[in-house]
Design a protein around this motif. Structure first.
Motif, PDB file in Angstrom:
ATOM      1  N   ALA A 234     111.857  -9.565 -18.275  1.00  0.00           N
ATOM      2  CA  ALA A 234     112.851  -8.927 -17.413  1.00  0.00           C
ATOM      3  C   ALA A 234     112.684  -9.339 -15.960  1.00  0.00           C
ATOM      4  N   ALA A 235     111.451  -9.670 -15.569  1.00  0.00           N
ATOM      5  CA  ALA A 235     111.198 -10.039 -14.171  1.00  0.00           C
ATOM      6  C   ALA A 235     111.623 -11.464 -13.854  1.00  0.00           C
ATOM      7  N   LEU A 236     111.868 -12.273 -14.884  1.00  0.00           N
ATOM      8  CA  LEU A 236     112.223 -13.669 -14.652  1.00  0.00           C
ATOM      9  C   LEU A 236     113.638 -13.787 -14.098  1.00  0.00           C
ATOM     10  N   SER A 237     113.811 -14.695 -13.157  1.00  0.00           N
ATOM     11  CA  SER A 237     115.154 -14.969 -12.640  1.00  0.00           C
ATOM     12  C   SER A 237     115.924 -15.899 -13.572  1.00  0.00           C
ATOM     13  N   ASP A 238     115.217 -16.608 -14.441  1.00  0.00           N
ATOM     14  CA  ASP A 238     115.889 -17.442 -15.443  1.00  0.00           C
ATOM     15  C   ASP A 238     116.502 -16.555 -16.521  1.00  0.00           C
ATOM     16  N   ARG A 248     121.881 -15.590 -34.205  1.00  0.00           N
ATOM     17  CA  ARG A 248     122.366 -14.339 -33.628  1.00  0.00           C
ATOM     18  C   ARG A 248     121.463 -13.916 -32.474  1.00  0.00           C
ATOM     19  N   VAL A 249     122.072 -13.305 -31.482  1.00  0.00           N
ATOM     20  CA  VAL A 249     121.324 -12.871 -30.302  1.00  0.00           C
ATOM     21  C   VAL A 249     120.559 -11.593 -30.628  1.00  0.00           C
ATOM     22  N   LEU A 250     119.233 -11.641 -30.497  1.00  0.00           N
ATOM     23  CA  LEU A 250     118.392 -10.467 -30.722  1.00  0.00           C
ATOM     24  C   LEU A 250     118.149  -9.687 -29.432  1.00  0.00           C
ATOM     25  N   ASP A 251     118.025 -10.400 -28.329  1.00  0.00           N
ATOM     26  CA  ASP A 251     117.739  -9.735 -27.056  1.00  0.00           C
ATOM     27  C   ASP A 251     118.075 -10.684 -25.916  1.00  0.00           C
ATOM     28  N   VAL A 252     118.404 -10.115 -24.768  1.00  0.00           N
ATOM     29  CA  VAL A 252     118.637 -10.892 -23.554  1.00  0.00           C
ATOM     30  C   VAL A 252     117.984 -10.143 -22.400  1.00  0.00           C
ATOM     31  N   ASN A 253     117.493 -10.887 -21.419  1.00  0.00           N
ATOM     32  CA  ASN A 253     116.959 -10.231 -20.223  1.00  0.00           C
ATOM     33  C   ASN A 253     118.098  -9.994 -19.233  1.00  0.00           C
ATOM     34  N   PRO A 254     117.864  -9.215 -18.163  1.00  0.00           N
ATOM     35  CA  PRO A 254     118.947  -8.912 -17.211  1.00  0.00           C
ATOM     36  C   PRO A 254     119.603 -10.161 -16.621  1.00  0.00           C
ATOM     37  N   ALA A 255     118.816 -11.201 -16.364  1.00  0.00           N
ATOM     38  CA  ALA A 255     119.399 -12.421 -15.805  1.00  0.00           C
ATOM     39  C   ALA A 255     120.364 -13.071 -16.792  1.00  0.00           C
TER      40      ALA A 255
END
Length: 503
Positions: A234-238, A248-255
């Motif tokens: 979650a802290a990554l800017s990428d 299938r998408v399992l998870d995505v970070n905020p960026a």
């Protein structure tokens, strides 16, 4: 026996109180200190009440001390819930909810002499102690406490599995410290030890306080929130997307969520559970479906670097992939700018000699090729008379005039000092000489402002055409020889290497 119990309870209260004070003093240093202070303060109050109950000389004092244990119990359970939530990376946003159970518990305890639903019966001992029989409200309270504590343990174990390896020892200390009094409480309640006024729970809080105090005092960062992998991601800017084997998408970070929202291919913003090509759109489809690393340019001018990393199990199977997308638009712009600067002359902005030579080698053999070498007339005199600043302005102005005149038909470079070279692909010596004459006339009409008035500048030029079988160094030598001839013939003129005559 009685004196030993009192001593043990008092010792437990002192240790827990000390831990509470130390934790409270550290509350500004970490998010766990306040909840730890509440837990150990509750343990201290519970232990102290146990000591009074064990030392009581009358049944009324013993019963009052028994009731007095429950504020400590309420503090401990609320503190444990708070502590576990912060510890596992999911802090409680509405802390007022922590007061619900303590408030109901205190209401049940205070009103118990009228309804006897908490303690259904109280048996007095000849020595002043009491034995209580538990009522339905007590068992309801106990069930709640065990449910909260069990849920906390489950969350802590799950968080420990997610945590980075260096922080797993923090969870081990947390669980070890909390497990001892929990086991003691269960043993005391369900084996009848409380009938003999023996409760192992406060005594075993010595273990909790010692473990957690050691962690606080001697370097193990138990008061700090452990770092989980999901927090790192979650802290990554990428932008990071986790895909299952079917894409299938399992998870995505905020960026990644922000990037996908900006692409606008998922109007409702729900990406988890969808196939990756449904959420990234056509511009990134090729990059996602390609190899390890690819770069793609969107219609909006954004450049993305896309890296697809296949995860591997120990048995060689593939549980999915991690896709990392980085916006490299600014990086590519800076890279292009640095690349351009590496081939440009710092003063005039035209290409430098290195780029001139490279371009000549690349274009040689592709058809007719001519080079014009030109040199500012009387440049040393200009520097001596007007100063080097004016001399620099002369070179800059001439470079601008040449760049405008040549346009996309050739390459203008500063060859050295006041000397310039122009590559003209597809042109022979005659065509190049005609163009050089046009440039000379144009340059002669331009002026440079000086303190002594406008300064008109002329140049001499030499032209050479690449001969069959010759190399670029020979071409430059012949163009330079023609330039030298132009200077010898009076300057402000163009001479070709073919005839070494004025055009």
């Amino acid at each position: 026996m009685r004196a030993a119990l009192v001593t043990l309870y008092v010792a437990a209260a002192l240790v827990a109180a000390t831990c509470a004070v130390l934790s409270w003093r550290r509350r500004q240093r970490g998010p766990l200190a306040s909840s730890l202070a509440l837990i150990t303060a509750g343990a201290a109050e519970w232990s102290l009440a146990e000591a009074v109950a064990a030392a009581a000389g009358s049944p009324s004092t013993g019963l009052a001390a028994t009731y007095a244990m429950f504020p400590g119990v309420a503090m401990l359970v609320a503190g444990f819930l708070w502590h576990t939530a912060v510890f596992t990376g999911r802090p409680i946003t509405r802390r007022g909810l922590l007061l619900v159970h303590p408030a109901l518990l205190m209401a049940a305890v205070v009103s118990d002499p009228w309804h006897h639903l908490f303690f259904s019966a109280v048996d007095a001992h000849p020595d002043g102690g009491v034995t209580v029989q538990f009522g339905p409200l007590y068992w309801l309270h106990t069930a709640y406490c065990y449910t909260v504590i069990a849920a906390g343990f489950v969350r802590a174990v799950a968080a420990m599995r997610r945590a980075v390896r260096g922080h797993r020892q923090v969870f081990v200390l947390f669980l070890a410290g909390a497990l001892a009094p929990l086991a003691g409480n269960g043993l005391s309640i369900f084996t009848g030890l409380t009938d003999r006024q023996v409760d192992l729970t406060p005594a075993l809080f010595l273990v909790t306080a010692t473990v957690w105090l050691w962690a606080e005092r001697f370097g193990t960062p138990a008061r700090r929130t452990p770092v989980a992998y999901e927090q790192v991601i979650a802290a990554l800017s990428d932008a990071v997307m986790v895909l299952d084997p079917d894409g299938r998408v399992l998870d995505v970070n905020p960026a990644a969520a922000a990037m996908l929202a900006s692409l606008g291919h998922v109007p409702d913003g729900a990406v988890v559970g969808r196939r990756w090509f449904e959420v990234v759109g056509p511009q990134l489809t090729a990059a996602f479906g390609g190899g390890n690393a690819q770069q793609t340019l969107t219609d909006g001018g954004t450049t993305y670097d896309v890296r697809v990393v296949r995860m591997r199990n120990a048995d060689g199977s593939t549980p999915g992939a991690v896709v990392v997308v980085r916006d490299v638009t600014e990086l590519e712009r800076l890279r292009a700018e640095l690349t351009d600067q590496a081939v440009r002359d710092g003063l005039t902005g035209v290409y430098n000699r290195r780029h001139l030579t490279t371009t000549l080698r690349e274009q040689a053999g592709e058809g007719p090729l001519a080079v014009v070498m030109l040199d500012v007339d009387h440049f040393k005199s200009i520097n001596d008379t007007y100063g080097h600043a004016v001399g620099d302005q002369v070179l800059i102005r001439l470079a601008q005039e040449l760049g405008t005149a040549v346009g996309d038909t050739g390459t203008v470079a500063r060859y050295g000092g006041e000397e310039f070279a122009i590559i003209l692909p597809g042109a022979g010596a005659r065509t190049a000489a005609d163009l050089a004459e046009q440039w000379r006339d144009r340059s002669a009409g331009a002026t440079v402002a000086t303190a002594r008035g406008p300064l008109r500048v002329t140049f001499s030029a030499g032209v050479a055409e690449l001969a069959a079988g010759a190399d670029v160094e020979d071409l430059l030598r012949r163009a330079d020889r023609a330039l030298y001839a132009a200077k010898e013939q009076g300057r402000n003129r163009v001479v070709t290497d073919v005839s070494l005559s004025t055009v």
